[in-house]
Design an enzyme around this catalytic site. Structure first.
Site, PDB file in Angstrom:
ATOM      1  N   SER A 262       0.838  -1.197   0.000  1.00 27.27           N
ATOM      2  CA  SER A 262       0.000   0.000   0.000  1.00 27.27           C
ATOM      3  C   SER A 262       0.875   1.250   0.000  1.00 27.27           C
ATOM      4  O   SER A 262       2.099   1.165   0.118  1.00 27.27           O
ATOM      5  CB  SER A 262      -0.924   0.001   1.216  1.00 27.27           C
ATOM      6  OG  SER A 262      -0.159   0.275   2.369  1.00 27.27           O
ATOM      7  N   LYS A 263       0.217   2.379  -0.073  1.00 29.65           N
ATOM      8  CA  LYS A 263       0.913   3.675  -0.163  1.00 29.65           C
ATOM      9  C   LYS A 263       1.927   3.866   0.975  1.00 29.65           C
ATOM     10  O   LYS A 263       2.929   4.537   0.822  1.00 29.65           O
ATOM     11  CB  LYS A 263      -0.108   4.824  -0.089  1.00 29.65           C
ATOM     12  CG  LYS A 263      -0.989   4.911  -1.313  1.00 29.65           C
ATOM     13  CD  LYS A 263      -1.041   6.348  -1.828  1.00 29.65           C
ATOM     14  CE  LYS A 263      -1.901   6.488  -3.068  1.00 29.65           C
ATOM     15  NZ  LYS A 263      -1.436   5.680  -4.180  1.00 29.65           N
TER      16      LYS A 263
END
Ligand code: GLU
Length: 483
Positions: free
Chosen positions: A254-255
């Site tokens: 994820s980010k």
């Protein structure tokens, strides 16, 4: 061997920039098509009109092209089975849904949200999973008419046959499901648009997709899709579900781990050819174990049977290593050209094209990302150089370094600045002359005074390109600034 019937697709939803996971799926589809002389199709799954945006469609095109994946049919180029955007195919889904209603495989459901909520609450109270009761399935014509008169707008639900279902996944092997646990699910929403599971089957069938290669997050959708194929009397394609891509800490990528969209990696200075090589290694390994492989070679070696069924780990270190390797292997003209994009803030007019190439040549071995070039060559620009306090205190200010620099300024006044090799030889003699000081300490002092750093490009090349005036000036500054 020619195998004309192989047709695969990537079907992204334009609700965000192209994610690395989708790019890896696209790549494996593309490789499978190219290896087998098949067709690779791009379909835009934009039935979620609220979340779909045109800028993301463009990003999907740009990102796929950036990493060298071309498609044979798609929204922008058309093809035999156009249109390739789901939002333009609504009529087709309606026709298929109608067929299913007529054959008794689907039915109109008039339940309101409140009625469904009530069913869900009962399930909760009885501590069982909610499965739609199917009450509308049994409605008579009169009851249906009554609801219509009330002004309710129906959805269409697929009537799930309760059975054990097996399919053979090309990556995961045999997978078994009990469909009794899945209720009758919606295939057409009340606004007359299809749900994903329905549209995907209609499109894959209409577009003659032979193999569905996608992420394993779609395994749970597969039984529903197979049952729709069966109900419509359509040929069921082969399925291949790829293991997920995990972050190095084994959580979902994820980010928070860094970039997740293809364009972010490219903007950061990862070379597209290195990035696509890296993506190929997420689930596939070259038979000879040699991981640095251009796409053209991967096509010939790729074999879908060799795809790993376990999750792949997105090792940023490996990506960095690969990228550095690709940078080092690039012809100098090519890398200099590509580096310009990252050098907009540097005053390139200070150097000729030939000199710029020499600068790039001198630093390229230390680069991990091309974007680092701006920082790694910054000391080649301007008269003076920034030296931070730590370097000044720990290196330049020592009596030993001051002695080195005083001696070096004498040598710097006599060097032939056109000849890096000659400079290198003189530096060799200089190091000997400075004994018993350690050669490393001698060179640190010189390098720090000229570049403000303790390591970097070949120092003889640095001296040559800085030229006599700036070399003397910087050495002098390092002496006077510390006395
Ligand atoms: N639009 C779906 C997605 O992006 C496609 C899934 C599929 O390949 O069937 O996940």
């Amino acid at each position: 061997m020619q195998n004309p019937q192989i047709r695969v697709r990537i079907a992204p939803s334009p609700t965000g920039n192209l994610h690395v996971g989708t790019a890896r799926t696209a790549l494996f589809n593309w490789l499978f098509a190219r290896k087998n002389n098949g067709k690779f199709i791009l379909r835009i799954e934009d039935t979620d009109l609220e979340r779909s945006e045109e800028k993301y469609v463009q990003n999907i095109y740009d990102s796929l092209k950036a990493i060298g994946l071309n498609w044979d049919e798609g929204p922008d180029i058309g093809g035999e089975y156009a249109p390739y955007r789901q939002s333009e195919r609504t009529e087709i889904y309606r026709e298929y849904a109608q067929k299913l209603v007529e054959s008794g495989h689907a039915y109109y459901c008039w339940c309101s949200t409140a009625e469904l909520e009530a069913e869900k609450e009962i399930a909760q109270r009885e501590k069982r999973d909610f499965v739609y009761s199917g009450r509308c399935k049994k409605f008579s014509r009169e009851e249906t008419e009554k609801y219509r008169q009330e002004g309710r707008t129906p959805v269409i639900r697929f009537s799930m046959p309760a059975k054990k279902l097996k399919f053979n996944d090309m990556v995961k092997g045999e997978i078994e499901f009990d469909t009794a646990l899945t209720g009758d699910f919606v295939i057409m929403k009340s606004n007359n648009t299809p749900t994903y599971n329905f549209a995907v089957v209609v499109d894959d069938a209409e577009m003659k997709i032979s193999h569905i290669i996608r992420g394993e997050d779609h395994i749970s959708n597969t039984p529903r899709q197979i049952l729709i194929y069966e109900a419509l009397g359509l040929e069921i394609p082969q399925f291949a579900h790829l293991g997920m891509i995990l972050a190095p800490d084994r959580s979902k990528l994820s980010k928070r781990h860094g970039a997740t969209a293809v364009n972010e990696f490219i903007d950061q200075g990862y070379l597209p050819e290195a990035f696509v090589n890296f993506l190929a290694l997420l689930g596939w390994s070259p038979p000879d174990g040699e991981e640095v492989k251009p796409l053209s070679e991967i096509i010939t070696l790729f074999n879908i049977d060799k795809i790993s069924s376990t999750p792949a780990v997105f090792e940023f270190d490996k990506l960095n290593w690969l990228n550095g390797t690709y940078i080092r292997n690039l012809p100098i003209e090519n890398i200099t050209q590509r580096a310009r994009k990252y050098l907009e803030k540097s005053d390139l007019s200070a150097y000729s094209e030939k000199q710029l190439r020499e600068i790039v040549e001198a630093v390229k071995n230390n680069l991990v990302k091309l974007s680092e070039i701006a920082d790694s060559i910054s000391y080649f620009f301007g008269e003076d150089v920034n030296i931070d306090d730590q370097i000044r205190e720990t290196i330049l200010k020592t009596e030993q370094s001051q002695q080195v620099l005083r001696e070096f300024s004498g040598l710097a006044a006599e060097l032939d600045y056109r000849d890096a090799e000659g400079i290198n030889e003189k530096l060799g003699e200089f190091r000997k002359q400075m004994k018993p000081l350690k050669p490393k300490d001698v060179m640190w002092a010189v390098r720090a005074s000229l570049t403000g750093r303790t390591h970097g490009a070949d120092i003889a090349v640095v001296i040559k390109l800085l030229g006599k005036e700036r070399t003397l000036r910087r050495v002098q500054n390092a002496i006077t600034a510390t006395v």
